[in-house]
Design a protein around this motif. Structure first.
Motif, PDB file in Angstrom:
ATOM      1  N   THR A  14      39.100  33.764  38.999  1.00 43.62           N
ATOM      2  CA  THR A  14      40.468  33.467  38.588  1.00 43.62           C
ATOM      3  C   THR A  14      40.433  32.821  37.211  1.00 43.62           C
ATOM      4  O   THR A  14      39.793  31.786  37.018  1.00 43.62           O
ATOM      5  CB  THR A  14      41.161  32.518  39.587  1.00 43.62           C
ATOM      6  OG1 THR A  14      41.169  33.145  40.874  1.00 43.62           O
ATOM      7  CG2 THR A  14      42.592  32.215  39.148  1.00 43.62           C
ATOM      8  N   ILE A  60      42.872  31.178  34.403  1.00 40.57           N
ATOM      9  CA  ILE A  60      44.206  30.596  34.290  1.00 40.57           C
ATOM     10  C   ILE A  60      44.488  30.295  32.823  1.00 40.57           C
ATOM     11  O   ILE A  60      43.775  29.510  32.190  1.00 40.57           O
ATOM     12  CB  ILE A  60      44.340  29.312  35.129  1.00 40.57           C
ATOM     13  CG1 ILE A  60      43.985  29.588  36.591  1.00 40.57           C
ATOM     14  CG2 ILE A  60      45.763  28.746  35.006  1.00 40.57           C
ATOM     15  CD1 ILE A  60      43.932  28.350  37.470  1.00 40.57           C
ATOM     16  N   GLU A  64      48.030  33.152  36.039  1.00 39.09           N
ATOM     17  CA  GLU A  64      46.732  33.413  36.667  1.00 39.09           C
ATOM     18  C   GLU A  64      46.396  34.899  36.637  1.00 39.09           C
ATOM     19  O   GLU A  64      47.261  35.741  36.822  1.00 39.09           O
ATOM     20  CB  GLU A  64      46.731  32.938  38.120  1.00 39.09           C
ATOM     21  CG  GLU A  64      46.805  31.451  38.270  1.00 39.09           C
ATOM     22  CD  GLU A  64      46.599  30.985  39.711  1.00 39.09           C
ATOM     23  OE1 GLU A  64      46.187  31.796  40.573  1.00 39.09           O
ATOM     24  OE2 GLU A  64      46.862  29.803  39.959  1.00 39.09           O
ATOM     25  N   GLN A  66      39.955  27.606  33.571  1.00 42.04           N
ATOM     26  CA  GLN A  66      41.243  27.431  32.895  1.00 42.04           C
ATOM     27  C   GLN A  66      41.013  27.384  31.397  1.00 42.04           C
ATOM     28  O   GLN A  66      40.121  26.694  30.907  1.00 42.04           O
ATOM     29  CB  GLN A  66      41.916  26.151  33.356  1.00 42.04           C
ATOM     30  CG  GLN A  66      43.283  25.959  32.749  1.00 42.04           C
ATOM     31  CD  GLN A  66      44.029  24.786  33.357  1.00 42.04           C
ATOM     32  OE1 GLN A  66      43.468  23.945  34.027  1.00 42.04           O
ATOM     33  NE2 GLN A  66      45.309  24.744  33.105  1.00 42.04           N
TER      34      GLN A  66
END
Length: 107
Positions: free
Chosen positions: A5, A7, A13, A101
């Motif tokens: 994932t 972000i 996302e 992230q």
């Protein structure tokens, strides 16, 4: 293939499958994920693939090598514990569910 994932800084996302053996940076590049520029193409010669690793994953990843530590000095708002260069993280089967992230910007 493990799902990772990514972000974006704005919270968007992207969950994508990344083949084992590629880097987390190549997974972003190959899936057109914004926020990871990778100007040097993965040579650990810039900091434009900088991300913050989800706290649950920090200890599960291989340790940073000296060259990565040095390049992180040039990243935008590096976090000593969570910042990594995605070009230096090789994807393994154990990375199923990894979350990274992006910072507000890459420099």
């Amino acid at each position: 293939m493990p799902k990772i994932t990514y972000i974006e800084h704005n919270g968007t996302e992207h969950v994508v499958e990344v083949p084992v053996g590629l880097t987390v940076m190549e997974g972003a590049r190959d899936n057109n994920i914004p926020g990871i520029e990778a100007d040097c193409g993965g040579a650990c010669a810039c900091s434009t693939c900088h991300v913050y690793i989800d706290p649950a994953w920090v200890e599960k990843l291989p340790a940073k090598e000296d060259m990565e530590e040095d390049m992180l000095d040039f990243a935008y708002q590096p976090d000593p514990a969570r910042s990594r260069l995605t070009c230096q993280i090789k994807v393994t089967e154990d990375m199923e569910g990894l979350v990274v992230q992006m910072p507000e910007k890459q420099i």
